[in-house]
Design an enzyme around this catalytic site. Structure first.
Site, PDB file in Angstrom:
ATOM      1  N   ASP A   1      14.232  14.718   5.987  1.00  0.00           N
ATOM      2  CA  ASP A   1      15.537  15.288   5.398  1.00  0.00           C
ATOM      3  C   ASP A   1      16.405  15.259   6.621  1.00  0.00           C
ATOM      4  O   ASP A   1      16.369  15.971   7.684  1.00  0.00           O
ATOM      5  CB  ASP A   1      15.238  16.876   4.874  1.00  0.00           C
ATOM      6  CG  ASP A   1      16.454  17.403   4.258  1.00  0.00           C
ATOM      7  OD1 ASP A   1      17.464  16.961   4.656  1.00  0.00           O
ATOM      8  OD2 ASP A   1      16.009  18.288   3.619  1.00  0.00           O
TER       9      ASP A   1
ATOM     10  N   SER B   1      33.252   6.400   2.779  1.00  0.00           N
ATOM     11  CA  SER B   1      33.676   6.533   1.559  1.00  0.00           C
ATOM     12  C   SER B   1      35.263   6.142   1.521  1.00  0.00           C
ATOM     13  O   SER B   1      35.802   6.735   2.392  1.00  0.00           O
ATOM     14  CB  SER B   1      33.313   7.793   0.941  1.00  0.00           C
ATOM     15  OG  SER B   1      33.921   7.904  -0.299  1.00  0.00           O
TER      16      SER B   1
ATOM     17  N   TYR C   1      33.301  16.788  -0.222  1.00  0.00           N
ATOM     18  CA  TYR C   1      32.845  15.467   0.199  1.00  0.00           C
ATOM     19  C   TYR C   1      33.758  14.743   1.002  1.00  0.00           C
ATOM     20  O   TYR C   1      33.410  13.904   1.966  1.00  0.00           O
ATOM     21  CB  TYR C   1      32.551  14.744  -1.224  1.00  0.00           C
ATOM     22  CG  TYR C   1      32.093  13.513  -1.004  1.00  0.00           C
ATOM     23  CD1 TYR C   1      30.723  13.382  -0.857  1.00  0.00           C
ATOM     24  CD2 TYR C   1      32.898  12.186  -1.255  1.00  0.00           C
ATOM     25  CE1 TYR C   1      30.141  12.010  -0.850  1.00  0.00           C
ATOM     26  CE2 TYR C   1      32.368  10.936  -1.308  1.00  0.00           C
ATOM     27  CZ  TYR C   1      30.938  10.600  -0.984  1.00  0.00           C
ATOM     28  OH  TYR C   1      30.753   9.347  -0.874  1.00  0.00           O
TER      29      TYR C   1
ATOM     30  N   ALA D   1      35.763  15.885   3.190  1.00  0.00           N
ATOM     31  CA  ALA D   1      35.665  16.496   4.484  1.00  0.00           C
ATOM     32  C   ALA D   1      34.553  15.950   5.173  1.00  0.00           C
ATOM     33  O   ALA D   1      34.706  15.554   6.317  1.00  0.00           O
ATOM     34  CB  ALA D   1      35.467  18.020   4.616  1.00  0.00           C
TER      35      ALA D   1
ATOM     36  N   LYS E   1      33.115  13.131   4.835  1.00  0.00           N
ATOM     37  CA  LYS E   1      33.440  11.532   5.080  1.00  0.00           C
ATOM     38  C   LYS E   1      34.449  11.296   5.964  1.00  0.00           C
ATOM     39  O   LYS E   1      34.422  10.416   6.801  1.00  0.00           O
ATOM     40  CB  LYS E   1      33.618  10.795   3.750  1.00  0.00           C
ATOM     41  CG  LYS E   1      32.458  10.919   2.721  1.00  0.00           C
ATOM     42  CD  LYS E   1      31.209  10.008   3.317  1.00  0.00           C
ATOM     43  CE  LYS E   1      29.922   9.975   2.439  1.00  0.00           C
ATOM     44  NZ  LYS E   1      28.734   9.285   3.059  1.00  0.00           N
TER      45      LYS E   1
HETATM   46  N1  LIG Z   1      27.663   5.245  -5.198  1.00  0.00           N
HETATM   47  C1  LIG Z   1      29.024   5.362  -4.863  1.00  0.00           C
HETATM   48  O1  LIG Z   1      30.192   5.169  -5.454  1.00  0.00           O
HETATM   49  C2  LIG Z   1      29.443   5.517  -3.192  1.00  0.00           C
HETATM   50  C3  LIG Z   1      30.914   5.410  -2.881  1.00  0.00           C
HETATM   51  C4  LIG Z   1      31.107   5.764  -1.681  1.00  0.00           C
HETATM   52  C5  LIG Z   1      30.594   6.180  -0.739  1.00  0.00           C
HETATM   53  N2  LIG Z   1      29.167   6.101  -1.063  1.00  0.00           N
HETATM   54  C6  LIG Z   1      27.852   6.491   0.082  1.00  0.00           C
HETATM   55  O2  LIG Z   1      26.940   5.669   0.028  1.00  0.00           O
HETATM   56  C7  LIG Z   1      25.796   6.198   0.314  1.00  0.00           C
HETATM   57  C8  LIG Z   1      24.794   5.939  -0.494  1.00  0.00           C
HETATM   58  O3  LIG Z   1      24.975   6.514  -1.821  1.00  0.00           O
HETATM   59  P1  LIG Z   1      24.276   5.878  -3.031  1.00  0.00           P
HETATM   60  O4  LIG Z   1      25.311   5.847  -4.052  1.00  0.00           O
HETATM   61  O5  LIG Z   1      23.273   4.919  -2.888  1.00  0.00           O
HETATM   62  O6  LIG Z   1      23.580   7.273  -3.461  1.00  0.00           O
HETATM   63  P2  LIG Z   1      22.044   7.651  -4.233  1.00  0.00           P
HETATM   64  O7  LIG Z   1      21.694   6.467  -5.007  1.00  0.00           O
HETATM   65  O8  LIG Z   1      22.069   8.938  -4.731  1.00  0.00           O
HETATM   66  O9  LIG Z   1      21.048   7.562  -2.817  1.00  0.00           O
HETATM   67  C9  LIG Z   1      21.271   8.367  -1.812  1.00  0.00           C
HETATM   68  C10 LIG Z   1      20.126   8.101  -0.955  1.00  0.00           C
HETATM   69  O10 LIG Z   1      20.312   9.069   0.167  1.00  0.00           O
HETATM   70  C11 LIG Z   1      18.915   9.990   0.280  1.00  0.00           C
HETATM   71  N3  LIG Z   1      19.231  11.311   0.692  1.00  0.00           N
HETATM   72  C12 LIG Z   1      20.001  12.246   0.152  1.00  0.00           C
HETATM   73  N4  LIG Z   1      19.771  13.337   0.635  1.00  0.00           N
HETATM   74  C13 LIG Z   1      19.198  13.119   1.650  1.00  0.00           C
HETATM   75  C14 LIG Z   1      18.577  14.054   2.521  1.00  0.00           C
HETATM   76  N5  LIG Z   1      19.011  15.230   2.682  1.00  0.00           N
HETATM   77  N6  LIG Z   1      17.766  13.434   3.584  1.00  0.00           N
HETATM   78  C15 LIG Z   1      17.240  12.458   3.534  1.00  0.00           C
HETATM   79  N7  LIG Z   1      17.879  11.179   2.744  1.00  0.00           N
HETATM   80  C16 LIG Z   1      18.714  11.911   1.723  1.00  0.00           C
HETATM   81  C17 LIG Z   1      18.346   9.828  -1.105  1.00  0.00           C
HETATM   82  O11 LIG Z   1      16.724   9.735  -1.184  1.00  0.00           O
HETATM   83  P3  LIG Z   1      16.011  10.938  -1.523  1.00  0.00           P
HETATM   84  O12 LIG Z   1      16.791  11.405  -2.715  1.00  0.00           O
HETATM   85  O13 LIG Z   1      14.786  10.470  -1.658  1.00  0.00           O
HETATM   86  O14 LIG Z   1      16.258  11.778  -0.447  1.00  0.00           O
HETATM   87  C18 LIG Z   1      18.824   8.226  -1.351  1.00  0.00           C
HETATM   88  O15 LIG Z   1      17.969   7.363  -0.958  1.00  0.00           O
HETATM   89  C19 LIG Z   1      26.085   7.740   0.558  1.00  0.00           C
HETATM   90  O16 LIG Z   1      26.418   8.077   1.850  1.00  0.00           O
HETATM   91  C20 LIG Z   1      27.354   7.886  -0.330  1.00  0.00           C
HETATM   92  O17 LIG Z   1      28.178   9.006   0.095  1.00  0.00           O
HETATM   93  C21 LIG Z   1      28.476   6.007  -2.138  1.00  0.00           C
END
Ligand SMILES: NC(=O)c1ccc[n+]([C@@H]2O[C@H](COP(=O)([O-])OP(=O)(O)OC[C@H]3O[C@@H](n4cnc5c(N)ncnc54)[C@H](OP(=O)(O)O)[C@@H]3O)[C@@H](O)[C@H]2O)c1
Length: 270
Positions: free
Chosen positions: A61, A142, A155, A157, A159
């Site tokens: 985590d 983001s 969120y 804040a 980022k």
């Molecule tokens: N998707 C979008 O539209 C978007 C847009 C802008 C930025 N982002 C950024 O891109 C990144 C990835 O997002 P995503 O869309 O791929 O999200 P996602 O599909 O929900 O994946 C998030 C990943 O982070 C891990 N995670 C979450 N909390 C954690 C914790 N406490 N400790 C360790 N691992 C943790 C999750 O794994 P577990 O659940 O197994 O822990 C998962 O592998 C994030 O930083 C997000 O803010 C995404």
């Protein structure tokens, strides 16, 4: 051999980055993928191993400093070096600030621990190894870290904090040959918004954003990897994001209207 650490490598953008790195580097890539869900990590590891890469999965985590340091220690114990750290683990949140009660406000701190402190702790632990390799640090921020988005006080804040931290670190690392790339995705087609917090700090189960023009996870992962390889400072992902950033300086009211338009009607400020 190149060693890549990807936090949040069990799903979404991080998992896709692992698969693309494995597809490109094959036996020349050693991947460390970290996240909380061991079963999901195992599934991604099997896909990358089938492409010829070695994979270490670390169930951890990022909101716990000791677990961040231990994950980096496991990576160096297994592979002996670190060429790149991708700080990607993150969670989302959608709630109007006035709808969050005083009892529930604590999840703002939890979000900061995952999205910001997790990246700081992993980077701190990995930095000497990345310096030794003259490698790469990547921060998955983001567009909400460049422009405020209504319903995203928490969120945005986290980022914005990432944006400032990694911008400063980039300059500190210039002489050391370490590149710091911050990626600013827009809306990407993953489950992040459905899992993210609502006003009570529970999984929202729904997305507050219009998802019709979401970028594919494959394209997003490719843009981040290309940016890392080219040692780019920033990867701003959408035309709207690029324009919005500049427009904010000269016509902030227009950008505020655009940010409101990104929201579904039911989550707009009343
Ligand atoms: N998707 C979008 O539209 C978007 C847009 C802008 C930025 N982002 C950024 O891109 C990144 C990835 O997002 P995503 O869309 O791929 O999200 P996602 O599909 O929900 O994946 C998030 C990943 O982070 C891990 N995670 C979450 N909390 C954690 C914790 N406490 N400790 C360790 N691992 C943790 C999750 O794994 P577990 O659940 O197994 O822990 C998962 O592998 C994030 O930083 C997000 O803010 C995404």
């Amino acid at each position: 051999m190149k060693v890549f650490i990807i936090t949040g490598g069990s799903d979404g953008i991080g998992a896709e980055m692992a698969r693309q790195l494995a597809a490109t580097h094959k036996a020349d890539a050693s991947l460390v993928i970290a996240g909380r869900s061991q079963d999901k990590l195992d599934a991604v590891a099997a896909q990358c191993e089938a492409l010829g890469s070695q994979v270490l999965t670390v169930a951890m985590d990022v909101s716990d400093e000791a677990q961040c340091r231990d994950m980096v220690a496991q990576a160096t114990a297994r592979f002996g070096r670190i060429d790149a750290l991708v700080n990607n683990a993150g969670i989302s949140a959608q709630a109007l600030f006035e709808d969050v009660t005083a009892q529930d406000l604590h999840w703002y701190e939890s979000l900061m621990k995952v999205n910001f402190w997790g990246a700081v702790w992993c980077t701190h632990a990995a930095l000497p190894h990345i310096k030794a390799a003259r490698g790469h640090i990547v921060a998955v921020g983001s567009l909400a870290g460049l422009v405020g988005v209504p319903g995203r006080t928490a969120y945005s804040a986290t980022k914005f904090a990432m944006t400032g931290f990694f911008e400063s670190l980039r300059i500190e690392m210039k002489g050391a040959g370490v590149s710091v790339t911050t990626a600013f995705p827009g809306v990407v087609a993953t489950q992040i918004r459905y899992r993210g917090y609502n006003a009570k700090g529970e999984p929202a189960g729904t997305s507050g954003l219009k998802e019709d023009n979401a970028m594919s996870v494959q394209e997003c992962a490719r843009l981040i990897i290309d940016g890392m390889n080219a040692r780019q400072r920033e990867v701003v992902m959408t035309a709207q994001g690029k324009v919005g950033r500049l427009l904010k300086l000269i016509a902030p009211g227009v950008v505020e209207q655009l940010a409101l338009k990104a929201l579904k009607n039911e989550v707009r400020p009343r």
